[in-house]
Motif scaffolding. Sequence first.
Motif, PDB file in Angstrom:
ATOM      1  N   ALA A 147       7.784  -3.320 -12.010  1.00  0.00           N
ATOM      2  CA  ALA A 147       6.874  -4.064 -12.893  1.00  0.00           C
ATOM      3  C   ALA A 147       6.841  -5.540 -12.530  1.00  0.00           C
ATOM      4  CB  ALA A 147       7.312  -3.885 -14.346  1.00  0.00           C
ATOM      5  N   ILE A 148       8.001  -6.122 -12.217  1.00  0.00           N
ATOM      6  CA  ILE A 148       8.038  -7.539 -11.820  1.00  0.00           C
ATOM      7  C   ILE A 148       7.252  -7.751 -10.528  1.00  0.00           C
ATOM      8  CG2 ILE A 148       9.583  -9.376 -11.014  1.00  0.00           C
ATOM      9  CD1 ILE A 148      11.672  -8.260 -12.967  1.00  0.00           C
ATOM     10  N   TYR A 149       7.392  -6.834  -9.583  1.00  0.00           N
ATOM     11  CA  TYR A 149       6.622  -6.945  -8.340  1.00  0.00           C
ATOM     12  C   TYR A 149       5.117  -6.850  -8.618  1.00  0.00           C
ATOM     13  CZ  TYR A 149       4.665  -5.747  -3.800  1.00  0.00           C
ATOM     14  OH  TYR A 149       3.881  -5.732  -2.675  1.00  0.00           O
ATOM     15  N   LEU A 150       4.717  -5.914  -9.458  1.00  0.00           N
ATOM     16  CA  LEU A 150       3.290  -5.784  -9.774  1.00  0.00           C
ATOM     17  C   LEU A 150       2.746  -7.033 -10.448  1.00  0.00           C
ATOM     18  CD1 LEU A 150       3.084  -2.117 -11.154  1.00  0.00           C
ATOM     19  CD2 LEU A 150       2.266  -2.952  -8.957  1.00  0.00           C
ATOM     20  N   LEU A 151       3.516  -7.622 -11.360  1.00  0.00           N
ATOM     21  CA  LEU A 151       3.044  -8.800 -12.082  1.00  0.00           C
ATOM     22  C   LEU A 151       2.966 -10.028 -11.177  1.00  0.00           C
ATOM     23  CD1 LEU A 151       4.998  -8.319 -15.422  1.00  0.00           C
ATOM     24  CD2 LEU A 151       2.540  -8.090 -15.088  1.00  0.00           C
ATOM     25  N   LEU A 152       3.913 -10.147 -10.246  1.00  0.00           N
ATOM     26  CA  LEU A 152       3.895 -11.301  -9.342  1.00  0.00           C
ATOM     27  C   LEU A 152       2.805 -11.181  -8.288  1.00  0.00           C
ATOM     28  CD1 LEU A 152       7.725 -11.912  -8.805  1.00  0.00           C
ATOM     29  CD2 LEU A 152       6.133 -13.299 -10.157  1.00  0.00           C
ATOM     30  N   ARG A 153       2.449  -9.968  -7.917  1.00  0.00           N
ATOM     31  CA  ARG A 153       1.483  -9.754  -6.824  1.00  0.00           C
ATOM     32  C   ARG A 153       0.187  -9.120  -7.316  1.00  0.00           C
ATOM     33  NH1 ARG A 153       2.613 -11.886  -1.968  1.00  0.00           N
ATOM     34  NH2 ARG A 153       1.846 -10.047  -0.853  1.00  0.00           N
ATOM     35  N   LYS A 154      -0.126  -9.267  -8.587  1.00  0.00           N
ATOM     36  CA  LYS A 154      -1.271  -8.534  -9.140  1.00  0.00           C
ATOM     37  C   LYS A 154      -2.594  -9.001  -8.551  1.00  0.00           C
ATOM     38  CE  LYS A 154      -1.790 -11.457 -13.260  1.00  0.00           C
ATOM     39  NZ  LYS A 154      -1.911 -11.457 -14.731  1.00  0.00           N
ATOM     40  N   ASP A 155      -2.731 -10.302  -8.253  1.00  0.00           N
ATOM     41  CA  ASP A 155      -4.001 -10.781  -7.684  1.00  0.00           C
ATOM     42  C   ASP A 155      -4.269 -10.155  -6.324  1.00  0.00           C
ATOM     43  OD1 ASP A 155      -4.383 -12.371  -9.905  1.00  0.00           O
ATOM     44  OD2 ASP A 155      -3.389 -14.112  -9.018  1.00  0.00           O
ATOM     45  N   ARG A 161      -7.285  -7.537  -5.174  1.00  0.00           N
ATOM     46  CA  ARG A 161      -8.173  -7.786  -4.021  1.00  0.00           C
ATOM     47  C   ARG A 161      -8.125  -6.620  -3.036  1.00  0.00           C
ATOM     48  NH1 ARG A 161      -5.991 -13.099  -4.301  1.00  0.00           N
ATOM     49  NH2 ARG A 161      -4.598 -12.601  -2.556  1.00  0.00           N
ATOM     50  N   ASP A 162      -6.926  -6.117  -2.750  1.00  0.00           N
ATOM     51  CA  ASP A 162      -6.823  -4.986  -1.818  1.00  0.00           C
ATOM     52  C   ASP A 162      -7.502  -3.737  -2.379  1.00  0.00           C
ATOM     53  OD1 ASP A 162      -5.405  -6.642  -0.182  1.00  0.00           O
ATOM     54  OD2 ASP A 162      -3.432  -5.886  -0.770  1.00  0.00           O
ATOM     55  N   GLY A 163      -7.354  -3.507  -3.679  1.00  0.00           N
ATOM     56  CA  GLY A 163      -8.026  -2.365  -4.288  1.00  0.00           C
ATOM     57  C   GLY A 163      -9.537  -2.463  -4.212  1.00  0.00           C
ATOM     58  N   ASN A 164     -10.072  -3.669  -4.443  1.00  0.00           N
ATOM     59  CA  ASN A 164     -11.520  -3.855  -4.341  1.00  0.00           C
ATOM     60  C   ASN A 164     -12.010  -3.670  -2.909  1.00  0.00           C
ATOM     61  OD1 ASN A 164     -11.883  -4.392  -7.084  1.00  0.00           O
ATOM     62  ND2 ASN A 164     -11.419  -6.560  -6.829  1.00  0.00           N
ATOM     63  N   ARG A 165     -11.229  -4.112  -1.931  1.00  0.00           N
ATOM     64  CA  ARG A 165     -11.610  -3.915  -0.520  1.00  0.00           C
ATOM     65  C   ARG A 165     -11.669  -2.430  -0.180  1.00  0.00           C
ATOM     66  NH1 ARG A 165      -7.585  -7.182   3.066  1.00  0.00           N
ATOM     67  NH2 ARG A 165      -8.820  -6.135   4.682  1.00  0.00           N
ATOM     68  N   ILE A 166     -10.673  -1.684  -0.661  1.00  0.00           N
ATOM     69  CA  ILE A 166     -10.660  -0.238  -0.382  1.00  0.00           C
ATOM     70  C   ILE A 166     -11.842   0.451  -1.057  1.00  0.00           C
ATOM     71  CG2 ILE A 166      -9.367   1.889  -0.811  1.00  0.00           C
ATOM     72  CD1 ILE A 166      -6.801   0.233  -0.524  1.00  0.00           C
ATOM     73  N   ARG A 167     -12.155   0.057  -2.280  1.00  0.00           N
ATOM     74  CA  ARG A 167     -13.290   0.671  -2.985  1.00  0.00           C
ATOM     75  C   ARG A 167     -14.596   0.386  -2.257  1.00  0.00           C
ATOM     76  NH1 ARG A 167     -15.029  -0.535  -7.764  1.00  0.00           N
ATOM     77  NH2 ARG A 167     -14.099  -2.591  -7.967  1.00  0.00           N
ATOM     78  N   ARG A 168     -14.782  -0.860  -1.835  1.00  0.00           N
ATOM     79  CA  ARG A 168     -16.027  -1.197  -1.142  1.00  0.00           C
ATOM     80  C   ARG A 168     -16.130  -0.525   0.219  1.00  0.00           C
ATOM     81  NH1 ARG A 168     -14.959  -6.455  -3.339  1.00  0.00           N
ATOM     82  NH2 ARG A 168     -13.959  -7.048  -1.375  1.00  0.00           N
ATOM     83  N   ALA A 169     -14.996  -0.268   0.867  1.00  0.00           N
ATOM     84  CA  ALA A 169     -15.030   0.315   2.204  1.00  0.00           C
ATOM     85  C   ALA A 169     -15.243   1.820   2.188  1.00  0.00           C
ATOM     86  CB  ALA A 169     -13.736  -0.025   2.957  1.00  0.00           C
ATOM     87  N   TYR A 170     -14.703   2.505   1.190  1.00  0.00           N
ATOM     88  CA  TYR A 170     -14.690   3.965   1.224  1.00  0.00           C
ATOM     89  C   TYR A 170     -15.609   4.631   0.203  1.00  0.00           C
ATOM     90  CZ  TYR A 170     -10.692   3.688   4.367  1.00  0.00           C
ATOM     91  OH  TYR A 170      -9.880   3.425   5.427  1.00  0.00           O
ATOM     92  N   PHE A 171     -16.185   3.882  -0.725  1.00  0.00           N
ATOM     93  CA  PHE A 171     -17.019   4.484  -1.760  1.00  0.00           C
ATOM     94  C   PHE A 171     -18.370   3.788  -1.796  1.00  0.00           C
ATOM     95  CE2 PHE A 171     -12.631   5.149  -3.128  1.00  0.00           C
ATOM     96  CZ  PHE A 171     -12.629   6.516  -3.368  1.00  0.00           C
ATOM     97  N   SER A 172     -19.347   4.525  -2.291  1.00  0.00           N
ATOM     98  CA  SER A 172     -20.700   3.982  -2.387  1.00  0.00           C
ATOM     99  C   SER A 172     -20.797   3.021  -3.576  1.00  0.00           C
ATOM    100  CB  SER A 172     -21.705   5.115  -2.552  1.00  0.00           C
ATOM    101  OG  SER A 172     -21.453   5.826  -3.761  1.00  0.00           O
ATOM    102  N   GLU A 173     -21.913   2.289  -3.626  1.00  0.00           N
ATOM    103  CA  GLU A 173     -22.114   1.338  -4.715  1.00  0.00           C
ATOM    104  C   GLU A 173     -22.207   2.052  -6.068  1.00  0.00           C
ATOM    105  OE1 GLU A 173     -25.421  -1.153  -3.997  1.00  0.00           O
ATOM    106  OE2 GLU A 173     -24.612  -2.055  -2.172  1.00  0.00           O
TER     107      GLU A 173
END
Length: 401
Positions: free
Chosen positions: A190-198, A202-214
């Motif tokens: 949980a501490i790692y997720l909270l410190l690196r959440k931004d 961003r990585d999740g949004n990149r994966i969504r835009r790369a592999y899924f349609s609009e």
Amino acid sequence: MNKNDIKKYIFIAALAIAVCVISQNFHVLANFVSLVLGAMKPLVMGFMIAYIFNILMNYFEKHYFPKSTSKAAAVTRRPVCLVCSFAIAIAMIILVMYIIVPEIAKAFGVLYAEIPPAFTQVRDFALGKLGEYPEIQEQISSLEFDWTTIAEKGSKLLTSGLAGILSSAMGIIGGLTSAVANLVLGLIFAIYLLLRKDKLFRDGNRIRRAYFSEESNARFSRIFHTANETFQSFFVGQFVEAIILGSLCFIGMKILKLPYAAMSGTLVGVTAFIPIVGAFIGAGISAFIILTESPMHALIFLIFLVLLQQFEGNIIYPKVVGGSVGLPSIWTLAAVTLGGGLFGIFGMILGVPLAATLYKLSFNVLEAKEAAEGIAPPEDKKPKKPEKTKKPQKPKKVSRK
């Protein structure tokens, strides 16, 4: 047959073979799923802790030098807000334990001192009323209540079943060690997720835009936004509602001059985090402890809490939690029952926002389908027409003669 038909039939055949294999080896699949879920338990626990603490941390981040553009403020904002969030949680846990534990110990001390005299009084009362039955009187008079005798019998029982008790003790110790280890790993995650959440967002949004349609991304965004809004509203509202209920219980008990007011108010407030049934659990424990002081006080407390629960359920809960979650009472009860039966206390807590999320998403889909088919919405869903305001009439001119 063309290539598409061949692919379709191959997929159907593979699916049929997979279903047959799984049905014949279902116990192997169940053991594998249980093993995977057990290994993922710290990660799931860490994600839940991070999500709850993120609500509190966002509040601190908005008020931690919000107008400052210095590098020091930007670098220290996340760690300082994280430390403040965990410090407040730890302080609240310590405060609750400081209020509840001594009072419970005091109540059990009263039980230890009062049970033997009460047993003697009940025995003497029974002997006086059963004068016509000497055989029953003889049996009752032979009964004695002594903590020393009970301790001796208990020690003999423990000694006779030592092997089973040792195995049970080892099982309890092993389960406790596993729970503590899962909690520690969950906190680290949980501490790692909270410190690196931004960066994770961003990585999740990149994966969504790369592999899924609009279209798929828009659908995922609606689902995540609805779920996040519902869960945050539920946790914040449930926390506020628990504080209000616990405070009202404490104030009411002080006015009625009932014992254990601080302990009962705190216990009722803490257990109120469990929707619907939580306050009754806290009331039952508190009533039992008050019973050690006075049965009449316990009865008054139960009547008072039933009235307070009605006030809370009809006025406070709909205003604080119900309006933000938007789940009808019948589905709230179903979510608590099903979640508690499957996953215990955590299922009872998480079942309501999860059911509210599914409820909102299903009705959004239904309303979109009705709009596409040209079906008129129900009467209670139609927007109200604004009332027409009458134009002010001009004053009539009075002719002066």
